[in-house]
Design a protein around this motif. Sequence first.
Motif, PDB file in Angstrom:
ATOM      1  N   ASP A 151      21.884   7.509  -1.093  1.00 53.90           N
ATOM      2  CA  ASP A 151      20.836   8.477  -0.774  1.00 53.90           C
ATOM      3  C   ASP A 151      20.404   8.192   0.657  1.00 53.90           C
ATOM      4  OD1 ASP A 151      18.452   9.881  -0.423  1.00 53.90           O
ATOM      5  OD2 ASP A 151      17.881   9.671  -2.519  1.00 53.90           O
ATOM      6  N   ASN A 152      20.866   8.997   1.580  1.00 55.64           N
ATOM      7  CA  ASN A 152      20.609   8.746   2.995  1.00 55.64           C
ATOM      8  C   ASN A 152      19.128   8.879   3.343  1.00 55.64           C
ATOM      9  OD1 ASN A 152      23.332   8.256   3.460  1.00 55.64           O
ATOM     10  ND2 ASN A 152      23.754  10.386   4.011  1.00 55.64           N
ATOM     11  N   ALA A 153      18.416   9.696   2.612  1.00 55.52           N
ATOM     12  CA  ALA A 153      16.992   9.876   2.895  1.00 55.52           C
ATOM     13  C   ALA A 153      16.180   8.636   2.508  1.00 55.52           C
ATOM     14  CB  ALA A 153      16.466  11.094   2.157  1.00 55.52           C
ATOM     15  N   LYS A 154      16.711   7.872   1.557  1.00 59.60           N
ATOM     16  CA  LYS A 154      15.999   6.687   1.072  1.00 59.60           C
ATOM     17  C   LYS A 154      16.630   5.387   1.550  1.00 59.60           C
ATOM     18  CE  LYS A 154      14.342   8.921  -3.174  1.00 59.60           C
ATOM     19  NZ  LYS A 154      14.321   8.862  -4.666  1.00 59.60           N
ATOM     20  N   ASN A 155      17.683   5.481   2.353  1.00 60.76           N
ATOM     21  CA  ASN A 155      18.403   4.276   2.794  1.00 60.76           C
ATOM     22  C   ASN A 155      18.764   3.396   1.599  1.00 60.76           C
ATOM     23  OD1 ASN A 155      18.121   5.149   5.403  1.00 60.76           O
ATOM     24  ND2 ASN A 155      16.502   3.715   5.946  1.00 60.76           N
ATOM     25  N   LEU A 170      22.625  -0.161 -10.597  1.00 60.77           N
ATOM     26  CA  LEU A 170      22.056  -1.033  -9.580  1.00 60.77           C
ATOM     27  C   LEU A 170      21.603  -0.206  -8.378  1.00 60.77           C
ATOM     28  CD1 LEU A 170      24.664  -3.946  -9.579  1.00 60.77           C
ATOM     29  CD2 LEU A 170      22.715  -3.565 -11.109  1.00 60.77           C
ATOM     30  N   SER A 171      20.575  -0.702  -7.714  1.00 63.40           N
ATOM     31  CA  SER A 171      20.079  -0.073  -6.493  1.00 63.40           C
ATOM     32  C   SER A 171      20.009  -1.107  -5.388  1.00 63.40           C
ATOM     33  CB  SER A 171      18.683   0.510  -6.706  1.00 63.40           C
ATOM     34  OG  SER A 171      18.672   1.488  -7.705  1.00 63.40           O
ATOM     35  N   CYS A 172      20.170  -0.644  -4.167  1.00 66.42           N
ATOM     36  CA  CYS A 172      20.067  -1.528  -3.006  1.00 66.42           C
ATOM     37  C   CYS A 172      19.361  -0.774  -1.898  1.00 66.42           C
ATOM     38  CB  CYS A 172      21.437  -1.983  -2.557  1.00 66.42           C
ATOM     39  SG  CYS A 172      21.427  -2.823  -0.945  1.00 66.42           S
ATOM     40  N   ALA A 173      18.220  -1.283  -1.495  1.00 70.33           N
ATOM     41  CA  ALA A 173      17.493  -0.721  -0.363  1.00 70.33           C
ATOM     42  C   ALA A 173      17.874  -1.494   0.887  1.00 70.33           C
ATOM     43  CB  ALA A 173      15.995  -0.808  -0.608  1.00 70.33           C
ATOM     44  N   ALA A 174      18.303  -0.769   1.902  1.00 66.78           N
ATOM     45  CA  ALA A 174      18.790  -1.412   3.125  1.00 66.78           C
ATOM     46  C   ALA A 174      17.969  -0.967   4.332  1.00 66.78           C
ATOM     47  CB  ALA A 174      20.255  -1.072   3.352  1.00 66.78           C
ATOM     48  N   PRO A 175      17.841  -1.818   5.335  1.00 60.85           N
ATOM     49  CA  PRO A 175      17.194  -1.389   6.586  1.00 60.85           C
ATOM     50  C   PRO A 175      17.935  -0.206   7.187  1.00 60.85           C
ATOM     51  CG  PRO A 175      17.446  -3.763   6.523  1.00 60.85           C
ATOM     52  CD  PRO A 175      18.226  -3.220   5.364  1.00 60.85           C
ATOM     53  N   GLY A 176      17.189   0.668   7.834  1.00 60.81           N
ATOM     54  CA  GLY A 176      17.763   1.902   8.332  1.00 60.81           C
ATOM     55  C   GLY A 176      18.931   1.717   9.283  1.00 60.81           C
ATOM     56  N   TYR A 177      18.839   0.729  10.154  1.00 58.97           N
ATOM     57  CA  TYR A 177      19.894   0.604  11.158  1.00 58.97           C
ATOM     58  C   TYR A 177      21.201   0.130  10.524  1.00 58.97           C
ATOM     59  CZ  TYR A 177      20.682  -4.399  11.958  1.00 58.97           C
ATOM     60  OH  TYR A 177      21.066  -5.700  11.857  1.00 58.97           O
ATOM     61  N   ILE A 178      21.139  -0.580   9.425  1.00 56.36           N
ATOM     62  CA  ILE A 178      22.358  -0.966   8.708  1.00 56.36           C
ATOM     63  C   ILE A 178      22.905   0.235   7.960  1.00 56.36           C
ATOM     64  CG2 ILE A 178      23.284  -2.339   6.826  1.00 56.36           C
ATOM     65  CD1 ILE A 178      21.416  -4.558   7.621  1.00 56.36           C
ATOM     66  N   PHE A 179      22.016   0.926   7.274  1.00 61.04           N
ATOM     67  CA  PHE A 179      22.444   2.029   6.427  1.00 61.04           C
ATOM     68  C   PHE A 179      23.110   3.126   7.238  1.00 61.04           C
ATOM     69  CE2 PHE A 179      22.199   3.548   2.156  1.00 61.04           C
ATOM     70  CZ  PHE A 179      22.232   4.927   2.248  1.00 61.04           C
ATOM     71  N   GLN A 209      12.174  -7.638  10.055  1.00 58.93           N
ATOM     72  CA  GLN A 209      13.225  -8.555   9.654  1.00 58.93           C
ATOM     73  C   GLN A 209      14.214  -7.813   8.769  1.00 58.93           C
ATOM     74  OE1 GLN A 209      11.786 -12.120   7.904  1.00 58.93           O
ATOM     75  NE2 GLN A 209      13.819 -12.995   7.537  1.00 58.93           N
ATOM     76  N   VAL A 210      15.478  -8.040   9.038  1.00 57.89           N
ATOM     77  CA  VAL A 210      16.508  -7.387   8.260  1.00 57.89           C
ATOM     78  C   VAL A 210      16.484  -7.921   6.847  1.00 57.89           C
ATOM     79  CG1 VAL A 210      18.984  -7.117   7.996  1.00 57.89           C
ATOM     80  CG2 VAL A 210      17.949  -7.024  10.270  1.00 57.89           C
ATOM     81  N   GLN A 211      16.451  -7.024   5.875  1.00 57.35           N
ATOM     82  CA  GLN A 211      16.406  -7.467   4.492  1.00 57.35           C
ATOM     83  C   GLN A 211      17.079  -6.442   3.602  1.00 57.35           C
ATOM     84  OE1 GLN A 211      12.460  -8.259   3.107  1.00 57.35           O
ATOM     85  NE2 GLN A 211      13.131  -9.439   1.338  1.00 57.35           N
ATOM     86  N   LEU A 212      17.962  -6.927   2.782  1.00 56.46           N
ATOM     87  CA  LEU A 212      18.607  -6.110   1.769  1.00 56.46           C
ATOM     88  C   LEU A 212      17.999  -6.502   0.428  1.00 56.46           C
ATOM     89  CD1 LEU A 212      21.950  -6.831   3.393  1.00 56.46           C
ATOM     90  CD2 LEU A 212      21.335  -4.475   2.863  1.00 56.46           C
ATOM     91  N   VAL A 213      17.624  -5.516  -0.374  1.00 58.33           N
ATOM     92  CA  VAL A 213      16.965  -5.778  -1.644  1.00 58.33           C
ATOM     93  C   VAL A 213      17.712  -5.081  -2.764  1.00 58.33           C
ATOM     94  CG1 VAL A 213      14.840  -5.618  -2.962  1.00 58.33           C
ATOM     95  CG2 VAL A 213      14.738  -5.978  -0.486  1.00 58.33           C
ATOM     96  N   GLU A 214      18.322  -5.889  -3.620  1.00 56.75           N
ATOM     97  CA  GLU A 214      19.063  -5.361  -4.762  1.00 56.75           C
ATOM     98  C   GLU A 214      18.189  -5.421  -6.017  1.00 56.75           C
ATOM     99  OE1 GLU A 214      21.924  -7.596  -2.008  1.00 56.75           O
ATOM    100  OE2 GLU A 214      20.031  -8.051  -2.997  1.00 56.75           O
ATOM    101  N   SER A 215      18.390  -4.469  -6.917  1.00 56.12           N
ATOM    102  CA  SER A 215      17.640  -4.445  -8.171  1.00 56.12           C
ATOM    103  C   SER A 215      18.438  -3.708  -9.232  1.00 56.12           C
ATOM    104  CB  SER A 215      16.281  -3.767  -7.966  1.00 56.12           C
ATOM    105  OG  SER A 215      16.459  -2.418  -7.569  1.00 56.12           O
TER     106      SER A 215
END
Length: 114
Positions: free
Chosen positions: A72-76, A20-29, A1-7
């Motif tokens: 950070d492309n390695a961490k999406n 701030l950080s945002c982890a995004a699903p790979g296909y979006i990133f 499931q597509v999910q964006l997580v901000e912190s």
Amino acid sequence: QVQLVESGGGLVQAGGSLRLSCAAPGYIFSRYAMGWYRQAPGNQREWVAMITNEGNTDYADSVKGRFTISRDNAKNTVYLQMNSLKPEDTAVYYCNGMGSPAPWGQGTQVTVSS
């Protein structure tokens, strides 16, 4: 499931900093330029900053010179370094791919006290 997580949000005094950080699903990133947005109470969501896959950046005039977006492309993961914060920066901050149909995440609350 597509999910964006901000912190990374929190309460800070005027003049302070937050990251701030945002982890995004790979296909979006990998497919979209990434953007940060914010929504203050009673206001519409507004765009704050963006970064392309190539690392080109752009900022809203209200934050130019104070905020820095990076990825950070390695961490999406996309980041927003916020310096010299002002009370008017108080809002819930969100990230998403620019033009992405992905649903918005929960956001992270930033509160700047005067």
